[in-house]
Design an enzyme around this catalytic site. Structure first.
Site, PDB file in Angstrom:
ATOM      1  N   ASP A   1     -39.782   7.974 -19.700  1.00  0.00           N
ATOM      2  CA  ASP A   1     -40.781   7.048 -20.241  1.00  0.00           C
ATOM      3  C   ASP A   1     -40.280   5.607 -20.284  1.00  0.00           C
ATOM      4  O   ASP A   1     -39.368   5.299 -21.043  1.00  0.00           O
ATOM      5  CB  ASP A   1     -41.125   7.509 -21.660  1.00  0.00           C
ATOM      6  CG  ASP A   1     -42.226   6.697 -22.288  1.00  0.00           C
ATOM      7  OD1 ASP A   1     -42.597   6.977 -23.428  1.00  0.00           O
ATOM      8  OD2 ASP A   1     -42.731   5.768 -21.624  1.00  0.00           O
TER       9      ASP A   1
ATOM     10  N   ASP B   1     -49.165   6.027 -27.099  1.00  0.00           N
ATOM     11  CA  ASP B   1     -47.950   5.408 -27.676  1.00  0.00           C
ATOM     12  C   ASP B   1     -48.221   4.920 -29.088  1.00  0.00           C
ATOM     13  O   ASP B   1     -48.751   3.826 -29.292  1.00  0.00           O
ATOM     14  CB  ASP B   1     -47.515   4.232 -26.798  1.00  0.00           C
ATOM     15  CG  ASP B   1     -46.655   4.689 -25.644  1.00  0.00           C
ATOM     16  OD1 ASP B   1     -46.859   4.194 -24.517  1.00  0.00           O
ATOM     17  OD2 ASP B   1     -45.770   5.542 -25.868  1.00  0.00           O
TER      18      ASP B   1
HETATM   19  C1  DX5 Z   1     -42.554   2.025 -24.762  1.00  0.00           C
HETATM   20  C2  DX5 Z   1     -43.519   3.184 -24.515  1.00  0.00           C
HETATM   21  C3  DX5 Z   1     -43.655   3.524 -23.044  1.00  0.00           C
HETATM   22  C4  DX5 Z   1     -44.004   2.345 -22.192  1.00  0.00           C
HETATM   23  C5  DX5 Z   1     -44.578   2.784 -20.856  1.00  0.00           C
HETATM   24  O1  DX5 Z   1     -42.236   1.979 -26.125  1.00  0.00           O
HETATM   25  O2  DX5 Z   1     -43.046   4.340 -25.159  1.00  0.00           O
HETATM   26  O3  DX5 Z   1     -44.641   4.549 -22.928  1.00  0.00           O
HETATM   27  O4  DX5 Z   1     -44.947   1.564 -22.847  1.00  0.00           O
HETATM   28  O5  DX5 Z   1     -45.145   1.650 -20.274  1.00  0.00           O
HETATM   29  P1  DX5 Z   1     -44.472   0.933 -19.014  1.00  0.00           P
HETATM   30  O6  DX5 Z   1     -44.692   1.901 -17.857  1.00  0.00           O
HETATM   31  O7  DX5 Z   1     -45.269  -0.320 -18.911  1.00  0.00           O
HETATM   32  O8  DX5 Z   1     -43.041   0.744 -19.344  1.00  0.00           O
HETATM   33 ZN    ZN Z   2     -44.229   6.306 -24.684  1.00  0.00          ZN
END
Ligand code: DX5
Ligand code: ZN
Length: 218
Positions: A177, A33
């Site tokens: 996501d 990310d």
């Molecule tokens: C948010 C990210 C996601 C998120 C996934 O901006 O793109 O990938 O962090 O993490 P969880 O599963 O904790 O939502």
């Molecule tokens: Zn992400």
């Protein structure tokens, strides 16, 4: 259903140990990310670059890079040396259709290409790009941080996208996501998701192997 583990909530001091545990638990991808502090408030560039460099030395599990950035090409140049399997950029980071196609072709020099839309971007906005990308990353939370709850309205978007892809004989994959866990993943599977990005609900679980098996269960 494939699982792409988001590394956003991995603690830096335990990261290598966490990567080994995730590899042993058979995550299908590592979800990188990348945030630039402009498209979203946080800046995770340095941390994600260190993680990507380490992962390339530790494992062959593919990297799934998610660019939450304004200057897409700049970050493609930073992360392409890690030979990711897919680089995904946000439709909302582009000015017009020409720029979208320019970025798609730029990324294609290095990897598969994904296009991502935020929860309040209508799904129709990506239809014209579907034949040219490998996947659509449908955000089920607002991008910017981990640990948020899945926004239920996004599931209808996924259903609509799956219907459009299938009725137009496209082979574009759907990746979801944000806020995904053992409780809600079955609904996402039914809606037509191929790859689920899972961060905190997996990273904070006790037994990665158990959690990933449960997430993958049909
Ligand atoms: C948010 C990210 C996601 C998120 C996934 O901006 O793109 O990938 O962090 O993490 P969880 O599963 O904790 O939502
Ligand atoms: Zn992400």
């Amino acid at each position: 259903m494939e699982i792409s583990t988001s590394l956003l909530s991995v603690k830096e001091e335990q990261s290598v140990h966490t990567f080994y545990r995730l590899e042993t638990a058979h995550t299908d991808y590592f979800h990188i990310d990348v945030m630039d502090g402009k498209f979203v408030d946080d800046d995770t560039t340095e941390k994600m670059k260190i993680y990507s460099d380490n992962l390339k030395n530790i494992t062959n599990i593919p990297l799934d890079v998610h660019l939450m950035v304004k200057d897409v090409k700049k970050y493609v140049d930073i992360f392409s040396p890690n030979e990711p399997k897919c680089i995904t950029f946000h439709l909302e980071a582009t000015k017009n259709k020409e720029e979208v196609f320019e970025i798609i072709n730029y990324i294609k020099q290095y990897s598969k290409v994904g296009i991502s839309i935020k929860p309040d971007t209508e799904v129709e906005k990506v239809y014209e790009f579907l034949p040219f990308v490998h996947s659509v990353l449908v955000m089920t939370v607002n991008p910017g941080k981990g640990g948020q709850n899945l926004i239920p309205e996004t599931i209808d978007k996924i259903k609509k996208l799956r219907e459009y892809i299938d009725s137009n004989d496209l082979d574009t994959e759907i990746e979801a996501d944000g806020g995904i866990n053992i409780e809600n993943i079955k609904e996402l599977k039914k809606a037509g998701v191929n790859i689920a990005v899972v961060g905190s609900s997996l990273i904070n679980s006790k037994d990665y192997k158990y959690t990933i098996n449960k997430l993958k269960e049909d």
